[in-house]
Motif scaffolding. Structure first.
Motif, PDB file in Angstrom:
ATOM      1  N   SER A  70       0.644  -0.946   0.237  1.00 59.52           N
ATOM      2  CA  SER A  70      -0.215  -0.026   0.440  1.00 59.52           C
ATOM      3  C   SER A  70       1.397   1.455   0.066  1.00 59.52           C
ATOM      4  O   SER A  70       0.942   2.062  -0.937  1.00 59.52           O
ATOM      5  N   ARG A  71       2.227   1.395   0.635  1.00 59.41           N
ATOM      6  CA  ARG A  71       2.513   2.519   0.970  1.00 59.41           C
ATOM      7  C   ARG A  71       3.465   2.915  -0.295  1.00 59.41           C
ATOM      8  O   ARG A  71       3.545   3.702  -0.739  1.00 59.41           O
ATOM      9  N   LEU A  72       4.170   1.323  -0.992  1.00 59.71           N
ATOM     10  CA  LEU A  72       4.423   1.933  -2.069  1.00 59.71           C
ATOM     11  C   LEU A  72       3.604   1.996  -3.371  1.00 59.71           C
ATOM     12  O   LEU A  72       4.175   1.816  -4.844  1.00 59.71           O
ATOM     13  N   GLU A  73       2.026   1.896  -3.327  1.00 53.51           N
ATOM     14  CA  GLU A  73       1.319   1.598  -4.365  1.00 53.51           C
ATOM     15  C   GLU A  73       1.712   0.770  -5.191  1.00 53.51           C
ATOM     16  O   GLU A  73       1.528   0.794  -6.323  1.00 53.51           O
ATOM     17  N   ALA A  74       2.056  -0.234  -5.189  1.00 53.90           N
ATOM     18  CA  ALA A  74       2.722  -1.632  -5.940  1.00 53.90           C
ATOM     19  C   ALA A  74       1.443  -2.884  -5.391  1.00 53.90           C
ATOM     20  O   ALA A  74       1.907  -3.105  -4.659  1.00 53.90           O
ATOM     21  N   PRO A  75       1.750  -3.516  -6.351  1.00 54.77           N
ATOM     22  CA  PRO A  75       1.337  -4.738  -6.098  1.00 54.77           C
ATOM     23  C   PRO A  75       2.104  -6.077  -5.250  1.00 54.77           C
ATOM     24  O   PRO A  75       3.110  -5.946  -5.303  1.00 54.77           O
ATOM     25  N   ALA A  76       1.038  -7.067  -4.650  1.00 53.76           N
ATOM     26  CA  ALA A  76       1.898  -8.484  -4.237  1.00 53.76           C
ATOM     27  C   ALA A  76       1.975  -9.655  -3.993  1.00 53.76           C
ATOM     28  O   ALA A  76       0.635  -9.855  -4.838  1.00 53.76           O
ATOM     29  N   CYS A  77       2.939  -9.983  -4.165  1.00 55.30           N
ATOM     30  CA  CYS A  77       2.579 -11.927  -4.183  1.00 55.30           C
ATOM     31  C   CYS A  77       3.086 -12.415  -2.888  1.00 55.30           C
ATOM     32  O   CYS A  77       3.985 -12.265  -2.777  1.00 55.30           O
ATOM     33  N   LEU A  78       2.735 -13.323  -2.553  1.00 50.22           N
ATOM     34  CA  LEU A  78       2.739 -14.133  -1.387  1.00 50.22           C
ATOM     35  C   LEU A  78       3.340 -15.513  -1.666  1.00 50.22           C
ATOM     36  O   LEU A  78       2.029 -16.345  -1.844  1.00 50.22           O
ATOM     37  N   ALA A  79       3.826 -15.869  -1.264  1.00 50.74           N
ATOM     38  CA  ALA A  79       4.824 -16.879  -2.147  1.00 50.74           C
ATOM     39  C   ALA A  79       5.738 -17.930  -0.488  1.00 50.74           C
ATOM     40  O   ALA A  79       5.723 -16.901   0.460  1.00 50.74           O
ATOM     41  N   GLY A  80       5.502 -19.164  -0.893  1.00 50.08           N
ATOM     42  CA  GLY A  80       6.173 -20.104   0.278  1.00 50.08           C
ATOM     43  C   GLY A  80       5.763 -21.424   0.393  1.00 50.08           C
ATOM     44  O   GLY A  80       4.675 -21.860  -0.221  1.00 50.08           O
TER      45      GLY A  80
END
Length: 96
Positions: A70-80
């Protein structure tokens, strides 16, 4: 934050990447653009009897990834490796 909650501090890394992407224009010229993506990679506790710890680890990492994204206005990807079974309550939390 994980260490403060006694949840082990070796379960995740959060990174942001700036990626150069060539976007084709209608006239077939390439126009490089920079895009950013935030990625969290985690390895959740294996112990099947500690769903409470697993849930807390996933929640803390998801909250941190959401805040960064949100702070960087960028999409997120959760992996693991979540060490969870499909259809389990924790699986439903992750995909929900």
């Amino acid at each position: 934050r994980l260490r403060d909650l006694n949840l082990r501090d070796n379960v995740a890394q959060l990174c942001c990447f700036d990626v150069d992407v060539d976007i084709d224009k209608a006239d077939h010229e390439s126009s490089p653009q920079r895009r950013r993506i935030c990625v969290a990679n985690m390895h959740v506790l294996f112990n099947p009897k500690r769903g409470d710890v697993k849930l807390a680890q996933v929640k803390v990492v998801c909250d941190a990834l959401t805040a960064l994204s949100s702070r960087l206005e960028a999409p997120a990807c959760l992996a693991g490796d979540f060490n969870i079974s499909p259809g389990s309550p924790l699986h439903e939390f992750v995909i929900g």
